[in-house]
Design an enzyme around this catalytic site. Structure first.
Site, PDB file in Angstrom:
ATOM      1  N   HIS A  37       0.843  -1.205   0.000  1.00  0.00           N
ATOM      2  CA  HIS A  37       0.000   0.000   0.000  1.00  0.00           C
ATOM      3  C   HIS A  37       0.879   1.257   0.000  1.00  0.00           C
ATOM      4  O   HIS A  37       0.602   2.224  -0.704  1.00  0.00           O
ATOM      5  CB  HIS A  37      -0.872   0.061   1.265  1.00  0.00           C
ATOM      6  CG  HIS A  37      -1.848  -1.055   1.417  1.00  0.00           C
ATOM      7  ND1 HIS A  37      -1.739  -2.017   2.396  1.00  0.00           N
ATOM      8  CD2 HIS A  37      -2.975  -1.357   0.727  1.00  0.00           C
ATOM      9  CE1 HIS A  37      -2.752  -2.857   2.304  1.00  0.00           C
ATOM     10  NE2 HIS A  37      -3.515  -2.487   1.305  1.00  0.00           N
ATOM     11  N   GLU A 150      -0.779  -4.067  -8.982  1.00  0.00           N
ATOM     12  CA  GLU A 150      -0.806  -5.154  -9.964  1.00  0.00           C
ATOM     13  C   GLU A 150      -1.104  -6.506  -9.305  1.00  0.00           C
ATOM     14  O   GLU A 150      -1.498  -7.458  -9.960  1.00  0.00           O
ATOM     15  CB  GLU A 150       0.565  -5.214 -10.642  1.00  0.00           C
ATOM     16  CG  GLU A 150       0.588  -5.900 -11.960  1.00  0.00           C
ATOM     17  CD  GLU A 150       1.970  -5.869 -12.585  1.00  0.00           C
ATOM     18  OE1 GLU A 150       2.962  -5.569 -11.884  1.00  0.00           O
ATOM     19  OE2 GLU A 150       2.053  -6.162 -13.777  1.00  0.00           O
ATOM     20  N   LYS A 151      -0.910  -6.560  -7.993  1.00  0.00           N
ATOM     21  CA  LYS A 151      -1.206  -7.802  -7.275  1.00  0.00           C
ATOM     22  C   LYS A 151      -2.656  -8.239  -7.528  1.00  0.00           C
ATOM     23  O   LYS A 151      -2.954  -9.415  -7.623  1.00  0.00           O
ATOM     24  CB  LYS A 151      -0.978  -7.602  -5.777  1.00  0.00           C
ATOM     25  CG  LYS A 151      -1.602  -8.701  -4.990  1.00  0.00           C
ATOM     26  CD  LYS A 151      -1.078  -8.788  -3.607  1.00  0.00           C
ATOM     27  CE  LYS A 151      -1.781  -9.881  -2.873  1.00  0.00           C
ATOM     28  NZ  LYS A 151      -3.188  -9.551  -2.634  1.00  0.00           N
TER      29      LYS A 151
HETATM   30  P1  AMP Z   1      -6.565  -3.537  -0.365  1.00  0.00           P
HETATM   31  O1  AMP Z   1      -6.401  -2.758   0.893  1.00  0.00           O
HETATM   32  O2  AMP Z   1      -6.215  -4.983  -0.253  1.00  0.00           O
HETATM   33  O3  AMP Z   1      -7.897  -3.298  -1.032  1.00  0.00           O
HETATM   34  O4  AMP Z   1      -5.487  -2.946  -1.374  1.00  0.00           O
HETATM   35  C1  AMP Z   1      -5.470  -1.588  -1.710  1.00  0.00           C
HETATM   36  C2  AMP Z   1      -4.586  -1.411  -2.924  1.00  0.00           C
HETATM   37  O5  AMP Z   1      -3.261  -1.839  -2.612  1.00  0.00           O
HETATM   38  C3  AMP Z   1      -5.059  -2.263  -4.129  1.00  0.00           C
HETATM   39  O6  AMP Z   1      -4.948  -1.487  -5.306  1.00  0.00           O
HETATM   40  C4  AMP Z   1      -4.094  -3.405  -4.115  1.00  0.00           C
HETATM   41  O7  AMP Z   1      -3.894  -3.988  -5.384  1.00  0.00           O
HETATM   42  C5  AMP Z   1      -2.822  -2.739  -3.617  1.00  0.00           C
HETATM   43  N1  AMP Z   1      -1.910  -3.735  -3.066  1.00  0.00           N
HETATM   44  C6  AMP Z   1      -2.199  -4.699  -2.144  1.00  0.00           C
HETATM   45  N2  AMP Z   1      -1.116  -5.472  -1.918  1.00  0.00           N
HETATM   46  C7  AMP Z   1      -0.128  -5.003  -2.719  1.00  0.00           C
HETATM   47  C8  AMP Z   1       1.231  -5.383  -2.941  1.00  0.00           C
HETATM   48  N3  AMP Z   1       1.787  -6.407  -2.313  1.00  0.00           N
HETATM   49  N4  AMP Z   1       1.948  -4.661  -3.829  1.00  0.00           N
HETATM   50  C9  AMP Z   1       1.397  -3.608  -4.496  1.00  0.00           C
HETATM   51  N5  AMP Z   1       0.125  -3.201  -4.319  1.00  0.00           N
HETATM   52  C10 AMP Z   1      -0.631  -3.890  -3.449  1.00  0.00           C
END
Ligand code: AMP
Length: 282
Positions: A37, A150-151
């Site tokens: 994040h 991109e994950k």
């Molecule tokens: P989330 O809180 O899981 O909804 O994630 C918020 C954003 O962070 C989303 O766009 C995810 O794709 C990104 N994200 C989550 N994990 C990673 C990671 N390991 N590397 C890069 N971006 C991430």
């Protein structure tokens, strides 16, 4: 640093920013922040005059109430982490009622082939839930730039389609997956693993790389089967899917026979903790 709970306040601040011609960057998250994040927030901070991070665990994108309930929460630490990047970043932390103007309600979209396979297949209405909330955030923040990882590759294609359907003018910035030293993609859900599960979960990235080396083989299906078998040798590891798909259409490929771009996608349940990852193959 401003911490805002109400949409009305956001609207006031956004109107001011637009009037003074400041560029706006938005990073939507569900909190429990990690370095993945933070890489998005850092990028947003470099490239925009005003940066907003939203923290909201969106109920409509969870198809399992159990998964929703146990989703990790870490608000105080999240705020400290954001502040460590810059104390000028604003944070929006709405509750469900505020975000949805009452009871959470799902909007149904037609994403064509993009939500049929992979996460779309195993998490019914997940992407309708994601699109519902991202559409609300885009309309509220009117950002010039919005940041995704991109994950969640399938999610990035869904957002591109959402923006096309709703004719929203915004740059979608996709940031590379941040990984642990052993290759495991950072995820808020990693915190829910035991030490031994965490250690063994490096097999997810190892498997994707093995597929990258061997995806041209005529024996693709048997290679996939043997990968699944070796992952499932670990206690409580269950592979929900392991697929190769066209990077643009996300159509599943059983054989590779053209010069298109392909990606491998995987989802492993470890004792009910659902981890996903993907890797560009060519
Ligand atoms: P989330 O809180 O899981 O909804 O994630 C918020 C954003 O962070 C989303 O766009 C995810 O794709 C990104 N994200 C989550 N994990 C990673 C990671 N390991 N590397 C890069 N971006 C991430």
């Amino acid at each position: 640093m401003l911490i805002v709970y109400r949409k009305e306040k956001v609207t006031g601040l956004i109107n001011q920013a637009i009037l003074s011609k400041k560029s706006i960057g938005l990073v939507p998250t569900m909190g429990s922040l990690h370095k993945g994040h933070l890489s998005l927030i850092e990028k947003a901070n470099k490239n925009n005059d005003t940066v907003w991070v939203s923290i909201f665990i969106n109920p409509t994108q969870f198809n399992s109430p159990k998964d929703f309930k146990k989703y990790p929460k870490n608000l105080e630490k999240d705020i400290d982490l954001i502040e460590s990047i810059s104390d000028k970043i604003n944070v929006f932390i709405p509750n469900e009622k505020e975000m949805y103007d009452g009871m959470p309600k799902l909007k149904i979209y037609d994403f064509k082939s993009l939500d049929i396979e992979l996460e779309g297949k195993y998490r019914k209405n997940h992407f309708n839930g994601v699109a519902t909330i991202v559409s609300k955030l885009l309309n509220l923040f009117k950002p010039n730039n919005i940041y995704f990882g991109e994950k969640d590759y399938q999610q990035t294609l869904i957002i591109r389609e959402l923006v096309r359907i709703e004719k929203i003018n915004v740059n979608i910035i996709i940031c590379p997956t941040v990984r642990e030293k052993d290759g495991l993609a950072l995820s808020s859900r990693n915190n829910l693993l035991s030490d031994s599960e965490r250690e063994k979960s490096s097999i997810i990235f190892v498997s994707l790389n093995y597929l990258k080396k061997n995806f041209n083989s005529l024996k693709l299906e048997s290679i996939k089967k043997s990968i699944i078998k070796s992952i499932q040798k670990n206690k409580n590891f269950k592979v929900e899917y392991l697929e190769i798909a066209d990077s643009t259409t996300l159509q599943i490929q059983k054989k590779i026979n053209s010069k298109k771009s392909y990606r491998a996608f995987i989802c492993v349940n470890i004792n009910d903790v659902r981890l996903i990852d993907n890797l560009l193959l060519n």
